[in-house]
Design a protein around this motif. Sequence first.
Motif, PDB file in Angstrom:
ATOM      1  N   ILE A 199       3.468  18.255 -10.551  1.00  0.00           N
ATOM      2  CA  ILE A 199       3.356  16.876  -9.703  1.00  0.00           C
ATOM      3  C   ILE A 199       2.875  15.891 -10.934  1.00  0.00           C
ATOM      4  CG2 ILE A 199       2.877  15.558  -7.878  1.00  0.00           C
ATOM      5  CD1 ILE A 199       4.859  17.624  -7.176  1.00  0.00           C
ATOM      6  N   GLU A 200       3.679  14.968 -11.289  1.00  0.00           N
ATOM      7  CA  GLU A 200       3.174  13.688 -12.058  1.00  0.00           C
ATOM      8  C   GLU A 200       2.575  12.809 -11.051  1.00  0.00           C
ATOM      9  OE1 GLU A 200       6.440  12.417 -14.661  1.00  0.00           O
ATOM     10  OE2 GLU A 200       6.534  14.180 -15.612  1.00  0.00           O
ATOM     11  N   LEU A 201       1.339  12.798 -11.279  1.00  0.00           N
ATOM     12  CA  LEU A 201       0.568  11.555 -10.259  1.00  0.00           C
ATOM     13  C   LEU A 201       0.815  10.166 -10.714  1.00  0.00           C
ATOM     14  CD1 LEU A 201      -2.862  13.436 -10.558  1.00  0.00           C
ATOM     15  CD2 LEU A 201      -1.205  13.466  -8.537  1.00  0.00           C
ATOM     16  N   GLU A 202       0.894   9.500  -9.578  1.00  0.00           N
ATOM     17  CA  GLU A 202       0.937   8.015  -9.721  1.00  0.00           C
ATOM     18  C   GLU A 202      -0.422   7.487 -10.228  1.00  0.00           C
ATOM     19  OE1 GLU A 202       2.665   6.268  -6.285  1.00  0.00           O
ATOM     20  OE2 GLU A 202       4.467   7.366  -6.094  1.00  0.00           O
ATOM     21  N   ARG A 203      -0.489   6.441 -10.994  1.00  0.00           N
ATOM     22  CA  ARG A 203      -1.836   6.012 -11.650  1.00  0.00           C
ATOM     23  C   ARG A 203      -2.026   4.659 -11.013  1.00  0.00           C
ATOM     24  NH1 ARG A 203      -3.806  10.416 -13.977  1.00  0.00           N
ATOM     25  NH2 ARG A 203      -2.171  11.708 -14.370  1.00  0.00           N
ATOM     26  N   THR A 204      -1.096   4.399  -9.880  1.00  0.00           N
ATOM     27  CA  THR A 204      -1.648   3.057  -9.035  1.00  0.00           C
ATOM     28  C   THR A 204      -1.452   3.376  -7.703  1.00  0.00           C
ATOM     29  OG1 THR A 204       0.829   2.383  -8.821  1.00  0.00           O
ATOM     30  CG2 THR A 204      -0.316   1.769 -10.807  1.00  0.00           C
ATOM     31  N   ASN A 205      -1.981   2.644  -6.850  1.00  0.00           N
ATOM     32  CA  ASN A 205      -1.854   2.743  -5.450  1.00  0.00           C
ATOM     33  C   ASN A 205      -0.661   1.890  -4.742  1.00  0.00           C
ATOM     34  OD1 ASN A 205      -3.088   4.390  -3.499  1.00  0.00           O
ATOM     35  ND2 ASN A 205      -5.003   3.204  -2.906  1.00  0.00           N
ATOM     36  N   ASN A 206       0.136   1.452  -5.654  1.00  0.00           N
ATOM     37  CA  ASN A 206       1.203   0.583  -5.366  1.00  0.00           C
ATOM     38  C   ASN A 206       2.088   0.814  -4.030  1.00  0.00           C
ATOM     39  OD1 ASN A 206       3.022  -1.558  -5.752  1.00  0.00           O
ATOM     40  ND2 ASN A 206       4.441  -0.238  -6.266  1.00  0.00           N
ATOM     41  N   GLY A 207       2.190   2.388  -3.875  1.00  0.00           N
ATOM     42  CA  GLY A 207       2.854   2.910  -2.675  1.00  0.00           C
ATOM     43  C   GLY A 207       2.257   2.288  -1.292  1.00  0.00           C
ATOM     44  N   VAL A 208       0.881   2.277  -1.222  1.00  0.00           N
ATOM     45  CA  VAL A 208       0.399   1.919   0.095  1.00  0.00           C
ATOM     46  C   VAL A 208       0.189   0.265   0.092  1.00  0.00           C
ATOM     47  CG1 VAL A 208      -1.927   1.797   1.305  1.00  0.00           C
ATOM     48  CG2 VAL A 208      -1.266   3.860   0.096  1.00  0.00           C
ATOM     49  N   GLU A 209       0.101  -0.501  -1.141  1.00  0.00           N
ATOM     50  CA  GLU A 209       0.227  -1.873  -1.170  1.00  0.00           C
ATOM     51  C   GLU A 209       1.612  -2.390  -0.669  1.00  0.00           C
ATOM     52  OE1 GLU A 209      -2.157  -3.826  -1.570  1.00  0.00           O
ATOM     53  OE2 GLU A 209      -3.699  -2.675  -2.834  1.00  0.00           O
ATOM     54  N   LYS A 210       2.489  -1.817  -0.955  1.00  0.00           N
ATOM     55  CA  LYS A 210       3.974  -2.044  -0.708  1.00  0.00           C
ATOM     56  C   LYS A 210       4.137  -2.135   0.893  1.00  0.00           C
ATOM     57  CE  LYS A 210       7.473  -0.552  -3.073  1.00  0.00           C
ATOM     58  NZ  LYS A 210       8.467   0.482  -3.655  1.00  0.00           N
ATOM     59  N   ASP A 211       3.610  -0.952   1.221  1.00  0.00           N
ATOM     60  CA  ASP A 211       3.843  -0.788   2.811  1.00  0.00           C
ATOM     61  C   ASP A 211       2.959  -1.892   3.560  1.00  0.00           C
ATOM     62  OD1 ASP A 211       4.792   1.498   2.454  1.00  0.00           O
ATOM     63  OD2 ASP A 211       3.092   2.777   2.883  1.00  0.00           O
ATOM     64  N   PHE A 212       1.650  -2.426   3.073  1.00  0.00           N
ATOM     65  CA  PHE A 212       1.318  -3.613   3.810  1.00  0.00           C
ATOM     66  C   PHE A 212       2.156  -4.884   3.490  1.00  0.00           C
ATOM     67  CE2 PHE A 212      -2.988  -0.993   2.844  1.00  0.00           C
ATOM     68  CZ  PHE A 212      -3.041  -0.633   4.528  1.00  0.00           C
ATOM     69  N   ARG A 213       2.588  -4.914   2.301  1.00  0.00           N
ATOM     70  CA  ARG A 213       3.411  -6.036   2.082  1.00  0.00           C
ATOM     71  C   ARG A 213       4.561  -6.070   2.892  1.00  0.00           C
ATOM     72  NH1 ARG A 213       2.221  -5.094  -3.460  1.00  0.00           N
ATOM     73  NH2 ARG A 213       4.192  -4.059  -3.865  1.00  0.00           N
ATOM     74  N   ALA A 214       5.247  -4.830   3.325  1.00  0.00           N
ATOM     75  CA  ALA A 214       6.626  -4.748   4.304  1.00  0.00           C
ATOM     76  C   ALA A 214       5.903  -5.273   5.445  1.00  0.00           C
ATOM     77  CB  ALA A 214       7.059  -3.361   4.263  1.00  0.00           C
ATOM     78  N   CYS A 215       4.852  -4.830   6.241  1.00  0.00           N
ATOM     79  CA  CYS A 215       4.273  -5.307   7.537  1.00  0.00           C
ATOM     80  C   CYS A 215       4.203  -6.614   7.607  1.00  0.00           C
ATOM     81  CB  CYS A 215       3.089  -4.721   7.831  1.00  0.00           C
ATOM     82  SG  CYS A 215       3.330  -2.848   7.981  1.00  0.00           S
ATOM     83  N   ARG A 216       3.663  -7.184   6.438  1.00  0.00           N
ATOM     84  CA  ARG A 216       3.594  -8.908   6.514  1.00  0.00           C
ATOM     85  C   ARG A 216       4.881  -9.623   6.294  1.00  0.00           C
ATOM     86  NH1 ARG A 216      -1.655  -7.159   4.827  1.00  0.00           N
ATOM     87  NH2 ARG A 216      -3.258  -8.698   6.063  1.00  0.00           N
ATOM     88  N   ARG A 217       5.812  -8.908   5.575  1.00  0.00           N
ATOM     89  CA  ARG A 217       7.064  -9.608   5.286  1.00  0.00           C
ATOM     90  C   ARG A 217       7.812  -9.476   6.636  1.00  0.00           C
ATOM     91  NH1 ARG A 217       8.086  -7.309   1.053  1.00  0.00           N
ATOM     92  NH2 ARG A 217       9.091  -5.108   1.791  1.00  0.00           N
TER      93      ARG A 217
END
Length: 556
Positions: free
Chosen positions: A466-484
């Motif tokens: 498993i190549e780990l993601e080096r950012t928390n962008n996956g969670v940040e995108k979810d918060f942005r989707a809710c606000r959008r």
Amino acid sequence: MGKKNSISFCTSQPQKRFESSVEFCPRCQRLLKVEKSRTRRLVTLDSDERVTEVVKYCPVDGLRFVSESLRSATPGRSPYSYDLIVRIGRLRYRRHYQIVEIQDEIARDGPFIPRSSVQRLCFHFLRYFIAVHLESLSLFAEYTGVNGGYVLQIDGSQNHGRGTLILAKDMMSGTRLFACRFPSENKEDLVVFLGYIKLVFGVPLVAIRDGGTGIVNALDEVFPEVYQVYCHFHFLRALGHALFDYYHKRFKNGMNSLGVSGKLHHLYRLVCKQKGRCQKPFVSSVLNELSELLEYVLNYSGEGLCYPFELRVLRFYEKCIEIEKPVHDLVKKCAKEYVHLKSLCDVQKTLRLLHSPPRVRGRIHRDAERLRNREKWFNKSREALRWRNGPVPLSTQIQWSDKELQKARRGINDFLSTLKSEQENKDNSKSLIRGLGIIEDRFTKYQDNLLVPNIKIETIKGEKVIELERTNNGVEKDFRACRRHARRLRGDKNVEGIIQREGVGLLLLLNMDISQYVQIVYGSWECMGKRFSKVEKKSLEYADLLLKGYNPWWAQ
């Protein structure tokens, strides 16, 4: 004129009759008798009608029997069917419809439903969806176990102290495991939250988090043996704040006190008006050149990055210095033709405000030089982490193979060696040496968290890396989707009311984009209403607590 939709009940046809299929009491085997018949309203996707419900009872044991098909069609005493609730919820949260749009869409081929009822059914959809998610947590735990475990991504989102939404997500499957709303992102609450995650899903393989002290301390306490990946974006942002905040704040205040930006905006509007009225060719050409210079300074949009990745005040200052000579040349050009343009002279006077000898203006120049020097090494820090901007600025998902990870480790070690040699360079200013020391300390302290090795897991199909993601962008995108979603409903940026009220449900609803999630929980979209009908009352109470705010029923 078209016929207006309204609530009406058909009386020309006989009412549908619903009664229990059980004829004999399962205890004493006596024939059941009819206790009563009652009429109730039933609203489905295509009809609004009165139906008859027959209630049976056992004359010996007193047991009551009602129609299973009718009770599984609607929740409790509500006349609205589960399929209708699902349809309204999908229009609201998947297609972002307004209440009036939902009302018109349902009434096009089905019954008319009042707006207040539509609003209430939207909220019921969230309640039932959260309740089903809670009842399915054991299924997710089994699924992650079969697939070798889970990689925990955790982050919080808050605005103006109105509460913090916390989301726990599995990086490998993309499933939003659990969400909750807390008063703040503090260690005490997060320890309880992570304790529940550990209880249900077990210990994660790796945790990916930002630099918040509450999350860091809670992870250290609940999962002391787990590697923690420090999100590269949050690391660089914290580094930028440490490098720039002191001088940037002073520099920005100094620029604001001079009022250069406001004066240039005013002069630009004045030049545009004069340019449209001027009849003299020479004056018109000068005004055109001046307006282009002012546009170059004032309309600079930058790279679309936020502070501290882009220092817009510093860019504005540099562009003002850059146009000084062209403005001075225009003044000389007008002097040769014995033409005096007051707006041109005012622009020149405004630009001169940026220069010494006054002490405050001299400090602005020195602070600009300090910021430039530190910005240069900040960009080198980004290069050392091999950070690249994607289509959306600073929102890339970085994943490294083992070879790339080794290359990054060598690059950071070389960068640290360069920092040490530069700190020993006596030609560098004290401010720059302090900045280099900040960069070195941060990289040395968090190097292990930035370069966590990839993980190997055992699955049904064998060993997998498993190549780990080096950012928390996956969670940040979810918060942005809710606000959008909230912005599309309201039409403005004032979305915090919706986020605080519905945020937990909105975050979990994003799981419906994952086909595996839909298959595990519902089987298919068409079975959603059927699954809602099987929700337990206790699960709905827990869903209400999650929507209302922090209540650690799951920690008891």
